[in-house]
Design a protein around this motif. Structure first.
Motif, PDB file in Angstrom:
ATOM      1  N   ILE A   1       0.844  -1.197   0.000  1.00  0.00           N
ATOM      2  CA  ILE A   1       0.000   0.000   0.000  1.00  0.00           C
ATOM      3  C   ILE A   1       0.875   1.241   0.000  1.00  0.00           C
ATOM      4  O   ILE A   1       1.798   1.366   0.809  1.00  0.00           O
ATOM      5  CB  ILE A   1      -0.938   0.009   1.223  1.00  0.00           C
ATOM      6  CG1 ILE A   1      -1.907  -1.169   1.156  1.00  0.00           C
ATOM      7  CG2 ILE A   1      -1.705   1.321   1.306  1.00  0.00           C
ATOM      8  CD1 ILE A   1      -2.831  -1.270   2.346  1.00  0.00           C
ATOM      9  N   GLU A   2       0.581   2.138  -0.918  1.00  0.00           N
ATOM     10  CA  GLU A   2       1.233   3.441  -0.962  1.00  0.00           C
ATOM     11  C   GLU A   2       0.157   4.495  -0.741  1.00  0.00           C
ATOM     12  O   GLU A   2      -0.768   4.629  -1.545  1.00  0.00           O
ATOM     13  CB  GLU A   2       1.938   3.655  -2.302  1.00  0.00           C
ATOM     14  CG  GLU A   2       3.094   2.688  -2.530  1.00  0.00           C
ATOM     15  CD  GLU A   2       3.793   2.915  -3.856  1.00  0.00           C
ATOM     16  OE1 GLU A   2       3.277   3.716  -4.675  1.00  0.00           O
ATOM     17  OE2 GLU A   2       4.845   2.286  -4.093  1.00  0.00           O
ATOM     18  N   ALA A   3       0.249   5.206   0.361  1.00  0.00           N
ATOM     19  CA  ALA A   3      -0.769   6.191   0.720  1.00  0.00           C
ATOM     20  C   ALA A   3      -0.102   7.503   1.103  1.00  0.00           C
ATOM     21  O   ALA A   3       1.095   7.555   1.413  1.00  0.00           O
ATOM     22  CB  ALA A   3      -1.617   5.672   1.879  1.00  0.00           C
TER      23      ALA A   3
ATOM     24  N   ASP B   1      -1.289  11.146   3.332  1.00  0.00           N
ATOM     25  CA  ASP B   1      -2.255  12.017   3.991  1.00  0.00           C
ATOM     26  C   ASP B   1      -1.549  13.279   4.459  1.00  0.00           C
ATOM     27  O   ASP B   1      -0.434  13.574   4.012  1.00  0.00           O
ATOM     28  CB  ASP B   1      -2.950  11.286   5.151  1.00  0.00           C
ATOM     29  CG  ASP B   1      -1.974  10.782   6.209  1.00  0.00           C
ATOM     30  OD1 ASP B   1      -0.805  11.231   6.210  1.00  0.00           O
ATOM     31  OD2 ASP B   1      -2.384   9.951   7.039  1.00  0.00           O
TER      32      ASP B   1
ATOM     33  N   THR C   1       4.031   3.882   3.287  1.00  0.00           N
ATOM     34  CA  THR C   1       4.187   2.674   2.484  1.00  0.00           C
ATOM     35  C   THR C   1       4.251   1.474   3.414  1.00  0.00           C
ATOM     36  O   THR C   1       4.973   1.495   4.412  1.00  0.00           O
ATOM     37  CB  THR C   1       5.472   2.726   1.638  1.00  0.00           C
ATOM     38  OG1 THR C   1       5.427   3.870   0.779  1.00  0.00           O
ATOM     39  CG2 THR C   1       5.604   1.469   0.782  1.00  0.00           C
TER      40      THR C   1
ATOM     41  N   PHE D   1      -4.403   5.429   8.701  1.00  0.00           N
ATOM     42  CA  PHE D   1      -4.739   6.225   7.520  1.00  0.00           C
ATOM     43  C   PHE D   1      -6.250   6.367   7.416  1.00  0.00           C
ATOM     44  O   PHE D   1      -6.975   5.395   7.259  1.00  0.00           O
ATOM     45  CB  PHE D   1      -4.192   5.539   6.265  1.00  0.00           C
ATOM     46  CG  PHE D   1      -4.520   6.231   4.971  1.00  0.00           C
ATOM     47  CD1 PHE D   1      -3.814   7.352   4.554  1.00  0.00           C
ATOM     48  CD2 PHE D   1      -5.537   5.754   4.168  1.00  0.00           C
ATOM     49  CE1 PHE D   1      -4.117   7.983   3.367  1.00  0.00           C
ATOM     50  CE2 PHE D   1      -5.863   6.382   2.970  1.00  0.00           C
ATOM     51  CZ  PHE D   1      -5.143   7.494   2.566  1.00  0.00           C
TER      52      PHE D   1
ATOM     53  N   GLU E   1      -4.743  10.126  -0.559  1.00  0.00           N
ATOM     54  CA  GLU E   1      -4.439   9.331  -1.737  1.00  0.00           C
ATOM     55  C   GLU E   1      -3.954   7.947  -1.327  1.00  0.00           C
ATOM     56  O   GLU E   1      -3.165   7.819  -0.395  1.00  0.00           O
ATOM     57  CB  GLU E   1      -3.365  10.028  -2.586  1.00  0.00           C
ATOM     58  CG  GLU E   1      -3.781  11.386  -3.120  1.00  0.00           C
ATOM     59  CD  GLU E   1      -4.985  11.318  -4.051  1.00  0.00           C
ATOM     60  OE1 GLU E   1      -5.038  10.344  -4.839  1.00  0.00           O
ATOM     61  OE2 GLU E   1      -5.845  12.198  -3.964  1.00  0.00           O
ATOM     62  N   ILE E   2      -4.432   6.925  -2.053  1.00  0.00           N
ATOM     63  CA  ILE E   2      -4.010   5.565  -1.732  1.00  0.00           C
ATOM     64  C   ILE E   2      -3.944   4.745  -3.012  1.00  0.00           C
ATOM     65  O   ILE E   2      -4.757   4.916  -3.917  1.00  0.00           O
ATOM     66  CB  ILE E   2      -4.963   4.919  -0.716  1.00  0.00           C
ATOM     67  CG1 ILE E   2      -4.458   3.534  -0.271  1.00  0.00           C
ATOM     68  CG2 ILE E   2      -6.388   4.809  -1.274  1.00  0.00           C
ATOM     69  CD1 ILE E   2      -5.198   2.963   0.920  1.00  0.00           C
TER      70      ILE E   2
ATOM     71  N   TYR F   1      -2.641   0.615  -4.509  1.00  0.00           N
ATOM     72  CA  TYR F   1      -2.281  -0.755  -4.160  1.00  0.00           C
ATOM     73  C   TYR F   1      -1.356  -1.308  -5.236  1.00  0.00           C
ATOM     74  O   TYR F   1      -1.716  -1.362  -6.405  1.00  0.00           O
ATOM     75  CB  TYR F   1      -3.538  -1.607  -4.058  1.00  0.00           C
ATOM     76  CG  TYR F   1      -4.512  -1.132  -3.005  1.00  0.00           C
ATOM     77  CD1 TYR F   1      -4.530  -1.690  -1.728  1.00  0.00           C
ATOM     78  CD2 TYR F   1      -5.450  -0.132  -3.292  1.00  0.00           C
ATOM     79  CE1 TYR F   1      -5.423  -1.270  -0.757  1.00  0.00           C
ATOM     80  CE2 TYR F   1      -6.331   0.312  -2.332  1.00  0.00           C
ATOM     81  CZ  TYR F   1      -6.322  -0.250  -1.074  1.00  0.00           C
ATOM     82  OH  TYR F   1      -7.210   0.171  -0.117  1.00  0.00           O
TER      83      TYR F   1
END
Length: 251
Positions: free
Chosen positions: A207-209, A211, A217, A241, A245-246, A248
């Protein structure tokens, strides 16, 4: 199904929005819980105020009722509802392993959106209780063509192709929702969160997010009590989180 729901169902040929009418029922002091269903919806409400397309033959419905809970925990109901929807769909779809719940409020089949969920709350005059509306839009007969993501319709992903009656589907969904709601009330959110994690989209992804605190990551670890994603980074630190933006990424 052999069981019956305690929530009454009102069916309308056409409505601007089932969600709006359900909120009106709460504001008018409706007693007990119920569902508002529309055979066609002309001005549906999606997450973040987006329009929700309501095609004839699809399931468009909103549950309303009073629940004892803190406003900070309203998001828990989105996951309760999502589990009820997968309870309904799992016996019907061809490949059960391809049914997944994508945070925060989508049901996917083979990475295509099959259903969306919207939860709202309303203040009430009953101390300790909130008015809750749970909107569910399930693509049954047709799926909208959207640029942002792929979509699917139940009619095309079931074991045996057939024309489903949205009202009959809602009657079954209402029973599953009652069961999931009762479990949440009696056993708490931890049980819900564990069931959700077992069906969560992204468990086998990186997961790359990002906020307000910066980029995150890591691997999906579950949900916290407020419905935020718990993401464990390479260092072992667990990030919470709740929006932004997120993405996968396959590992």
């Amino acid at each position: 199904m052999a069981s019956y729901s305690s929530s009454r169902i009102e069916v309308f040929d056409v409505l601007p929005s089932t969600q709006t009418l359900a909120v009106e029922r709460l504001r008018s002091g409706a007693v007990g819980s119920g569902w508002i269903q529309a055979r066609m919806q002309t001005d549906g409400i999606g997450r973040r105020g987006r329009a929700w397309l309501g095609f004839s033959g699809n399931l468009m419905a909103s549950w309303y009722g009073l629940l004892r809970l803190d406003v900070g925990h309203v998001t828990q109901l989105s996951f309760v509802a999502a589990l009820a929807v997968t309870d309904l769909l799992r016996p019907l779809v061809r490949d059960k392993a391809d049914l997944a719940i994508k945070w925060p409020n989508d049901i996917l089949y083979k990475n295509q959106k099959l259903c969306g969920i919207l939860v709202q709350s309303e203040p009430t005059e009953v101390e300790g209780y909130l008015g809750i509306v749970v909107g569910i839009g399930l693509n049954v007969a047709a799926a909208p063509e959207l640029e942002a993501y792929a979509t699917a319709a139940l009619k095309h992903v079931v074991l045996t192709p057939e024309d489903f009656d949205p009202l009959l589907l809602l009657e079954d969904l209402s029973v599953y929702f009652d069961q999931r709601l009762k479990l949440w009330q009696e056993a708490g959110f931890g049980h819900v969160a564990q069931d959700w994690l077992e069906q969560a989209y992204g468990r086998d992804h990186l997961i790359e997010a990002e906020d307000a605190s910066g980029p995150i990551t890591g691997k999906l670890q579950g949900l916290d009590q407020y419905g935020a994603l718990k993401i464990m980074g390479a260092s072992g630190v667990v990030h919470h989180f709740s929006g932004g933006e997120i993405a996968y990424k396959a590992i």
